[in-house]
Design a protein around this motif. Structure first.
Motif, PDB file in Angstrom:
ATOM      1  N   VAL A 272     -94.984 -59.358  45.539  1.00 20.05           N
ATOM      2  CA  VAL A 272     -95.701 -60.404  46.261  1.00 20.05           C
ATOM      3  C   VAL A 272     -95.165 -60.405  47.687  1.00 20.05           C
ATOM      4  O   VAL A 272     -93.955 -60.484  47.892  1.00 20.05           O
ATOM      5  N   VAL A 273     -96.057 -60.293  48.635  1.00 19.18           N
ATOM      6  CA  VAL A 273     -95.699 -60.416  50.041  1.00 19.18           C
ATOM      7  C   VAL A 273     -96.456 -61.623  50.563  1.00 19.18           C
ATOM      8  O   VAL A 273     -97.680 -61.693  50.457  1.00 19.18           O
ATOM      9  N   ARG A 274     -95.711 -62.577  51.094  1.00 19.52           N
ATOM     10  CA  ARG A 274     -96.320 -63.806  51.605  1.00 19.52           C
ATOM     11  C   ARG A 274     -96.247 -63.801  53.122  1.00 19.52           C
ATOM     12  O   ARG A 274     -95.185 -63.600  53.707  1.00 19.52           O
ATOM     13  N   VAL A 275     -97.401 -64.046  53.732  1.00 22.07           N
ATOM     14  CA  VAL A 275     -97.493 -64.110  55.183  1.00 22.07           C
ATOM     15  C   VAL A 275     -98.062 -65.478  55.547  1.00 22.07           C
ATOM     16  O   VAL A 275     -99.142 -65.845  55.108  1.00 22.07           O
ATOM     17  N   ASP A 276     -97.290 -66.225  56.321  1.00 16.04           N
ATOM     18  CA  ASP A 276     -97.704 -67.537  56.817  1.00 16.04           C
ATOM     19  C   ASP A 276     -97.803 -67.457  58.336  1.00 16.04           C
ATOM     20  O   ASP A 276     -96.782 -67.497  59.032  1.00 16.04           O
ATOM     21  N   GLY A 277     -99.024 -67.295  58.844  1.00 18.43           N
ATOM     22  CA  GLY A 277     -99.219 -67.198  60.290  1.00 18.43           C
ATOM     23  C   GLY A 277     -98.441 -66.042  60.876  1.00 18.43           C
ATOM     24  O   GLY A 277     -98.466 -64.932  60.371  1.00 18.43           O
ATOM     25  N   GLU A 278     -97.707 -66.318  61.932  1.00 15.14           N
ATOM     26  CA  GLU A 278     -96.930 -65.280  62.611  1.00 15.14           C
ATOM     27  C   GLU A 278     -95.489 -65.204  62.114  1.00 15.14           C
ATOM     28  O   GLU A 278     -94.697 -64.429  62.646  1.00 15.14           O
ATOM     29  N   ASP A 279     -95.127 -66.013  61.099  1.00 12.71           N
ATOM     30  CA  ASP A 279     -93.777 -65.956  60.547  1.00 12.71           C
ATOM     31  C   ASP A 279     -93.523 -64.586  59.928  1.00 12.71           C
ATOM     32  O   ASP A 279     -94.459 -63.871  59.541  1.00 12.71           O
ATOM     33  N   ASP A 280     -92.250 -64.231  59.814  1.00 11.54           N
ATOM     34  CA  ASP A 280     -91.896 -62.987  59.141  1.00 11.54           C
ATOM     35  C   ASP A 280     -92.371 -63.044  57.700  1.00 11.54           C
ATOM     36  O   ASP A 280     -92.296 -64.096  57.054  1.00 11.54           O
ATOM     37  N   PRO A 281     -92.843 -61.925  57.169  1.00 13.09           N
ATOM     38  CA  PRO A 281     -93.282 -61.916  55.771  1.00 13.09           C
ATOM     39  C   PRO A 281     -92.109 -62.134  54.825  1.00 13.09           C
ATOM     40  O   PRO A 281     -90.978 -61.727  55.108  1.00 13.09           O
TER      41      PRO A 281
END
Length: 175
Positions: free
Chosen positions: A57-66
């Motif tokens: 699972v790779v989570r990306v929230d906006g421009e935050d680091d994954p």
């Protein structure tokens, strides 16, 4: 064989799309792909599974680091996309790994897979690939999947995750 999908959170729930990983060589590439699927910079989950051997699972929230979680470091490290995630998590850079051109990106290397070298590595030689889960087990805690639930998943983990997130129909539509 891989299954990969992107789940983008929206005001109305989740939107899913299957995704091709052909042009993904780094975690940054995968994060960029996820950001393209985002709705209003909201959360996007990239789910990757290889024949029930491991899932990520790779989570990306906006421009935050994954943020990344991989269910089994050793199993994932034996496949090209899994190795990409594990290498990022343990801090191994591209100079420590094989050239991606020598990999068959369907998840198998040319010839027989090499045994994991984690047991015989000399101290200080290179980062060791951990046995079992690696990464952030709390990656989905705010979405209703506790770290204990995530660590307990096996078999068809992505379907179980979709059930917990309330998006089973959406994920199954792209499977």
């Amino acid at each position: 064989m891989y299954f990969a999908a992107l789940l983008a959170r929206t005001e109305d729930g989740w939107q899913a799309s299957d995704t091709e990983l052909d042009n993904v060589e780094t975690l940054a590439d995968l994060a960029d792909l996820a950001r393209e699927a985002a709705v209003d910079d909201d959360t996007v989950l990239a789910l990757i599974e290889q024949e029930d051997a491991w899932f990520g699972v790779v989570r990306v929230d906006g421009e935050d680091d994954p943020r990344v979680f991989v269910s089994d470091g050793i199993a994932a490290g034996r496949s090209s996309y899994g190795a990409m995630l594990v290498d990022e998590l343990i801090g191994r850079d591209d100079s420590d790994t094989e050239d991606l051109d020598s990999l068959n990106l369907d998840g198998t290397e040319d010839g027989e897979p090499e045994p994991a070298e984690d047991e015989d590595a000399a101290p200080g030689s290179e980062p060791l690939v951990p046995r079992g889960p690696v990464g952030d087990p709390g990656i989905l805690s705010d979405l209703g999947v506790t770290h204990r639930e995530l660590l307990a998943l096996d078999g068809d983990a992505l379907s179980t995750l979709a059930d917990a997130l309330g998006c089973t129909d959406v994920l199954e539509a792209v499977r």
